[in-house]
Scaffold this motif. Structure first.
Motif, PDB file in Angstrom:
ATOM      1  N   PRO A   1      44.557  53.195  41.647  1.00  0.00           N
ATOM      2  CA  PRO A   1      45.170  52.029  42.305  1.00  0.00           C
ATOM      3  C   PRO A   1      44.164  51.207  43.112  1.00  0.00           C
ATOM      4  N   LEU A   2      43.190  51.879  43.741  1.00  0.00           N
ATOM      5  CA  LEU A   2      42.183  51.140  44.509  1.00  0.00           C
ATOM      6  C   LEU A   2      41.307  50.306  43.589  1.00  0.00           C
ATOM      7  N   GLU A   3      40.947  50.873  42.436  1.00  0.00           N
ATOM      8  CA  GLU A   3      40.166  50.116  41.461  1.00  0.00           C
ATOM      9  C   GLU A   3      40.957  48.931  40.924  1.00  0.00           C
ATOM     10  N   GLU A   4      42.234  49.157  40.644  1.00  0.00           N
ATOM     11  CA  GLU A   4      43.059  48.081  40.100  1.00  0.00           C
ATOM     12  C   GLU A   4      43.196  46.931  41.094  1.00  0.00           C
TER      13      GLU A   4
ATOM     14  N   LYS B   1      42.197  43.093  40.167  1.00  0.00           N
ATOM     15  CA  LYS B   1      43.092  41.942  40.368  1.00  0.00           C
ATOM     16  C   LYS B   1      42.444  40.904  41.274  1.00  0.00           C
ATOM     17  N   TRP B   2      41.733  41.374  42.295  1.00  0.00           N
ATOM     18  CA  TRP B   2      41.065  40.430  43.195  1.00  0.00           C
ATOM     19  C   TRP B   2      39.971  39.670  42.454  1.00  0.00           C
ATOM     20  N   LEU B   3      39.181  40.368  41.664  1.00  0.00           N
ATOM     21  CA  LEU B   3      38.130  39.698  40.885  1.00  0.00           C
ATOM     22  C   LEU B   3      38.725  38.654  39.952  1.00  0.00           C
TER      23      LEU B   3
ATOM     24  N   LEU C   1      32.156  47.146  34.182  1.00  0.00           N
ATOM     25  CA  LEU C   1      33.447  47.550  33.620  1.00  0.00           C
ATOM     26  C   LEU C   1      34.597  46.975  34.434  1.00  0.00           C
ATOM     27  N   LEU C   2      34.446  46.917  35.749  1.00  0.00           N
ATOM     28  CA  LEU C   2      35.477  46.304  36.587  1.00  0.00           C
ATOM     29  C   LEU C   2      35.580  44.811  36.276  1.00  0.00           C
TER      30      LEU C   2
END
Length: 333
Positions: free
Chosen positions: A102-105, A109-111, A129-130
């Motif tokens: 969830p923290l990565e997601e 979303k912010w990016l 990858l992010l």
């Protein structure tokens, strides 16, 4: 202080994901710190942002002081997305990666919503990858660590994923391979935004291989012939490295080194192992190689920016050191 005397500020937002690879932060940001110390015209203002106020790093140390992801970014900002590891040192918990999903997601979303035209994006190692998950690499040339190239191609199906590259610049999007390649990318960025002299000074202070391009395994041409301790030669070499495209003559460099042209020529042959002209051409070729591998400039433009009088002269100098012509070198990547 007048407006002309004030430094031009470049806001830099460093995205710190869960399980961050500590070198992905420390290496590139240390280059920017040195750039701030070496000159006063441009200042890189660093802010560490993320989806959690503190994370455990790759080596087990906690990283804190991370501020929330900003709602908006100023035009002219640069965002550096650091990479992460599967499991930080000493946790013994392979499930950490799933728990941090969830923290990565949140970062993804912010990016996706924040990286707009006018904002530069730089990814370090698996940070690509992010960016790919956010859809920011579609249609672009990009790279990442060699172990994750297939993942990057899967996450960004329309991207041209380049292998065997330390870093790739495609407009406002810049991607780098393994952790230390982030240092190479940041040196290239400093050279472009502040100047070759500052990038050279930063690399020499950090005692690192200056501005590698591609997968070149040889010693950097920017540092070749610099193992001597002769101050006059270093002055001349610093001047050449700061502005390779300048029409350098032995007389002009002798003025910089505060010596006679004949004595400078003798010093170069004795301590550097080549003539002044050969050294200048080596540095110009090093710059040209970066432009060939890191841009889509035509060979005439590459030759002009690197200080060659024509594309023909550039190719002639290139062919003395390389088996393949420059265009084929670019296409082979």
């Amino acid at each position: 202080m007048s407006d002309k005397e004030r430094p031009r500020k470049i806001p830099v937002f460093v995205v710190v994901p869960p399980r961050v690879l500590l070198l992905d932060i420390a290496g590139p940001v240390e280059v920017l710190r040195r750039a701030n110390l070496e000159q006063s015209a441009v200042r890189f203002d660093i802010t560490y942002i993320g989806s959690s106020p503190d994370v455990r790093s790759s080596v087990g140390l906690s990283v804190s002081g991370i501020v929330p992801l900003p709602a908006t970014l100023p035009e002219g900002a640069m965002v550096i997305v650091c990479g992460a590891v599967d499991e930080p040192l000493g946790t013994g918990r392979p499930q950490d990666r799933m728990g941090d999903g969830p923290l990565e997601e949140t970062i993804v979303k912010w990016l996706r919503g924040s990286i707009q035209p006018g904002v530069e994006l730089a990814t370090i190692c698996s940070g690509a990858l992010l960016a790919a998950r956010a859809g920011l690499l579609e249609g672009r040339e990009c790279t990442t660590h060699h172990s994750m190239l297939s993942d990057l191609a899967r996450l960004a199906p329309t991207a041209r994923v380049l292998e065997n590259r330390l870093f790739v610049e495609d407009g406002e999007c810049m991607t780098s391979a393994g952790a230390t390649a982030g240092i190479d990318l940041m040196l290239a960025i400093v050279a472009r935004k502040v100047g070759h002299a500052t990038a050279l000074a930063a690399a020499r202070t950090l005692v690192i291989y200056l501005r590698r391009a591609g997968a070149d395994p040889q010693m950097s041409p920017w540092l070749q012939g610099r193992s001597h301790l002769h101050r006059a030669i270093h002055k001349a070499q610093d001047a050449i490295g700061a502005d390779p495209a300048r029409a350098w003559t032995v007389d002009a460099l002798a003025d910089v080194a505060a010596t006679s042209p004949r004595h400078l020529s003798r010093l170069f042959n004795e301590h550097v192992g080549m003539s002044v002209t050969d050294y200048v051409n080596r540095i110009r070729l090093a710059l040209a190689k970066e432009l060939v591998n890191g841009s889509q400039l035509g060979m005439e433009q590459v030759a002009d920016r690197a200080g060659f009088s024509s594309a023909r002269q550039f190719r002639r100098a290139w062919n003395r050191l390389h088996d393949q012509p420059p265009a084929r070198t670019r296409n082979s990547g």
